[in-house]
Write a protein that holds these residues in place. Structure first.
Motif, PDB file in Angstrom:
ATOM      1  N   MET A   1       0.833  -1.179   0.000  1.00 13.77           N
ATOM      2  CA  MET A   1       0.000   0.000   0.000  1.00 13.77           C
ATOM      3  C   MET A   1       0.883   1.250   0.000  1.00 13.77           C
ATOM      4  O   MET A   1       1.891   1.311   0.689  1.00 13.77           O
ATOM      5  N   ALA A   2       0.485   2.231  -0.773  1.00 14.51           N
ATOM      6  CA  ALA A   2       1.258   3.469  -0.859  1.00 14.51           C
ATOM      7  C   ALA A   2       1.096   4.287   0.421  1.00 14.51           C
ATOM      8  O   ALA A   2       0.026   4.285   1.038  1.00 14.51           O
ATOM      9  N   LYS A   3       2.153   4.969   0.809  1.00  9.04           N
ATOM     10  CA  LYS A   3       2.100   5.807   1.997  1.00  9.04           C
ATOM     11  C   LYS A   3       1.465   7.141   1.631  1.00  9.04           C
ATOM     12  O   LYS A   3       1.755   7.716   0.601  1.00  9.04           O
ATOM     13  N   LYS A   4       0.600   7.629   2.506  1.00  2.00           N
ATOM     14  CA  LYS A   4      -0.084   8.890   2.270  1.00  2.00           C
ATOM     15  C   LYS A   4       0.676  10.026   2.929  1.00  2.00           C
ATOM     16  O   LYS A   4       1.274   9.852   3.992  1.00  2.00           O
ATOM     17  N   THR A   5       0.642  11.178   2.295  1.00  8.65           N
ATOM     18  CA  THR A   5       1.219  12.378   2.892  1.00  8.65           C
ATOM     19  C   THR A   5       0.135  13.435   2.981  1.00  8.65           C
ATOM     20  O   THR A   5      -0.703  13.555   2.092  1.00  8.65           O
ATOM     21  N   LEU A   6       0.152  14.181   4.078  1.00  3.17           N
ATOM     22  CA  LEU A   6      -0.791  15.267   4.303  1.00  3.17           C
ATOM     23  C   LEU A   6      -0.016  16.483   4.779  1.00  3.17           C
ATOM     24  O   LEU A   6       1.072  16.356   5.345  1.00  3.17           O
TER      25      LEU A   6
END
Length: 95
Positions: A1-6
């Motif tokens: 799963m791709a890592k999310k950035t916020l």
């Protein structure tokens, strides 16, 4: 799963090695067409306790560090304006 950035703003730095980051998202309401703002707070890991209230930071999803903490602060985008040393300078000036 791709890592999310916020991207968000630090609203609390009271905990040891943890900052609370408020992330704001804006979207068009599907029926009324009005722009709606929603905010959410995330507990993010700050290993060196370097981030302060008001700093704009980027957070990255990681494996859970604790019960409520599954994000890590990756970089500082913008330092908070007008706050250099925090409350220590204000308290020292009044004495």
């Amino acid at each position: 799963m791709a890592k999310k950035t916020l991207v968000g703003v630090v609203v609390s730095d009271k905990a040891e090695k943890t900052v609370s980051v408020k992330v704001e998202r804006r979207f068009m309401h599907p029926l009324y067409g009005k722009v709606v703002t929603r905010t959410k707070k995330y507990a993010a890991h700050d290993e060196s306790n370097e981030f302060r209230i008001g700093d704009r930071v980027e957070i990255l999803s990681v494996r859970p560090v604790s019960k409520t903490k599954a994000w890590k602060v990756t970089r500082l985008i913008e330092r908070a304006r007008g706050v250099e040393g925090g409350l220590a300078e204000v308290a020292g000036g009044e004495a």
